[in-house]
Design a protein around this motif. Structure first.
Motif, short mmCIF file in Angstrom:
data_model
loop_
_atom_site.label_atom_id
_atom_site.label_comp_id
_atom_site.label_asym_id
_atom_site.label_seq_id
_atom_site.Cartn_x
_atom_site.Cartn_y
_atom_site.Cartn_z
N ILE A 109 0.85 -1.19 0.00
CA ILE A 109 0.00 0.00 0.00
C ILE A 109 0.88 1.25 0.00
CG2 ILE A 109 -1.75 1.29 1.28
CD1 ILE A 109 -2.72 -1.35 2.42
N GLU A 110 0.64 2.14 -0.96
CA GLU A 110 1.46 3.34 -1.09
C GLU A 110 1.16 4.36 0.00
OE1 GLU A 110 0.73 4.72 -5.04
OE2 GLU A 110 2.20 3.35 -5.92
N GLY A 111 2.21 5.07 0.41
CA GLY A 111 2.05 6.08 1.45
C GLY A 111 2.73 7.38 1.07
N ASP A 112 3.61 7.86 1.94
CA ASP A 112 4.30 9.13 1.69
C ASP A 112 5.25 9.03 0.50
OD1 ASP A 112 3.01 10.14 3.90
OD2 ASP A 112 4.65 9.64 5.27
N GLU A 113 5.49 10.19 -0.10
CA GLU A 113 6.43 10.25 -1.22
C GLU A 113 7.86 10.41 -0.70
OE1 GLU A 113 5.22 13.52 -3.60
OE2 GLU A 113 3.54 12.43 -4.55
N VAL A 114 8.82 9.96 -1.49
CA VAL A 114 10.23 10.14 -1.16
C VAL A 114 10.55 11.63 -1.24
CG1 VAL A 114 12.61 9.68 -1.87
CG2 VAL A 114 10.89 7.86 -1.99
N SER A 115 11.14 12.18 -0.20
CA SER A 115 11.45 13.60 -0.17
C SER A 115 12.73 13.88 -0.97
CB SER A 115 11.64 14.08 1.26
OG SER A 115 12.80 13.49 1.84
N ALA A 116 12.92 15.15 -1.29
CA ALA A 116 14.11 15.56 -2.03
C ALA A 116 15.38 15.25 -1.22
CB ALA A 116 14.04 17.05 -2.35
N GLU A 117 15.29 15.43 0.10
CA GLU A 117 16.44 15.17 0.98
C GLU A 117 16.82 13.70 0.96
OE1 GLU A 117 17.66 15.48 5.74
OE2 GLU A 117 15.67 16.07 5.05
N ASP A 119 15.58 8.38 7.56
CA ASP A 119 14.35 8.64 6.81
C ASP A 119 14.35 7.97 5.44
OD1 ASP A 119 13.74 12.06 7.99
OD2 ASP A 119 13.43 10.11 8.92
N SER A 120 15.54 7.62 4.94
CA SER A 120 15.64 6.95 3.65
C SER A 120 15.25 5.48 3.75
CB SER A 120 17.08 7.05 3.12
OG SER A 120 17.96 6.36 3.99
N GLY A 121 15.09 4.96 5.00
CA GLY A 121 14.76 3.56 5.18
C GLY A 121 15.96 2.74 5.65
N MET A 122 17.15 3.27 5.52
CA MET A 122 18.35 2.55 5.94
C MET A 122 18.53 2.66 7.45
SD MET A 122 21.05 3.57 2.94
CE MET A 122 20.58 5.28 2.88
#
Length: 206
Positions: A87-95, A191-194
């Motif tokens: 399920i899709e959620g927030d978009e990947v931010s520029a940062e 925040d990148s998931g790592m």
């Protein structure tokens, strides 16, 4: 009595995750998808009764997955992140997109440098292209000073799970959330998931 054989390496665990959550984790030539922030906590809950893999193994496999070139390639601005059910959620931010690109480039440079060191005689000789890269050193130093002034250095005994922090990885601190507090180290999910394991002295309280 049935004996459950535990997973012994990250490759087995990633294959297991791909099988269990095919709408979230991908393998082979299939394009990877940006993972939802906090995906480790969801995995820990969903696999709570899974005897073949521990949380420590799961964390290590997730780190390897999110540091792979295939995954880093998919972290692009405005692409939606997915949870375990796709399920899709927030978009990947520029940062986050910029951080992923930086990590990808550094990883490739390191890999190519090691390859060149191992076989310097067999590698084809190429004339390096001159690339003018604008320096941001001055700006990065100013930003770091501002962050250190406005943020308090973390104290290990005062840290809490799910606490928002800044991780001082390079010139500019990166945002993240505390996911595990060990005796001497702190596990932080960026925040990148790592996820990274650092000392409390490398963390700033948001």
């Amino acid at each position: 009595m049935e004996i459950t054989e535990k997973f012994t390496n990250n490759k087995q665990i990633i294959a297991f995750l791909t099988e269990q959550f095919p709408l979230c984790f991908t393998a082979g030539k299939d394009q990877a998808k940006p993972l939802k922030i906090g995906i480790f906590q969801e995995l820990a809950v969903r696999l709570e009764n899974e005897e073949r893999v521990s949380k420590t193994q799961l964390r290590g496999a997730l780190r390897q997955y999110t540091l792979s070139w295939r995954y880093l390639h998919c972290i692009k601005e405005t692409i939606k992140r997915v949870d375990l059910d796709g399920i899709e959620g927030d978009e990947v931010s520029a940062e986050h997109a910029a951080h992923a690109l930086k990590t990808l480039n550094e990883s490739k440079e390191k890999a190519f440098a090691n390859k060149k060191k191992i076989a310097p005689e067999t590698a084809p000789k190429r004339t390096p292209k001159k690339v003018n890269v604008p320096t941001r050193a001055a700006k990065a130093i100013v930003e770091k000073v501002e962050i250190l002034v406005t943020h308090k250095e973390a104290v290990h005994s005062e840290l809490k799970l799910s606490q928002a922090v800044k991780v001082v990885l390079g010139k500019v601190p990166v945002s993240g959330v505390v996911v595990d507090i060990m005796k001497d180290d702190v596990q932080v999910q960026l925040d990148s998931g790592m996820t990274v394991k650092v000392k409390a002295k490398h963390l700033l309280i948001v």
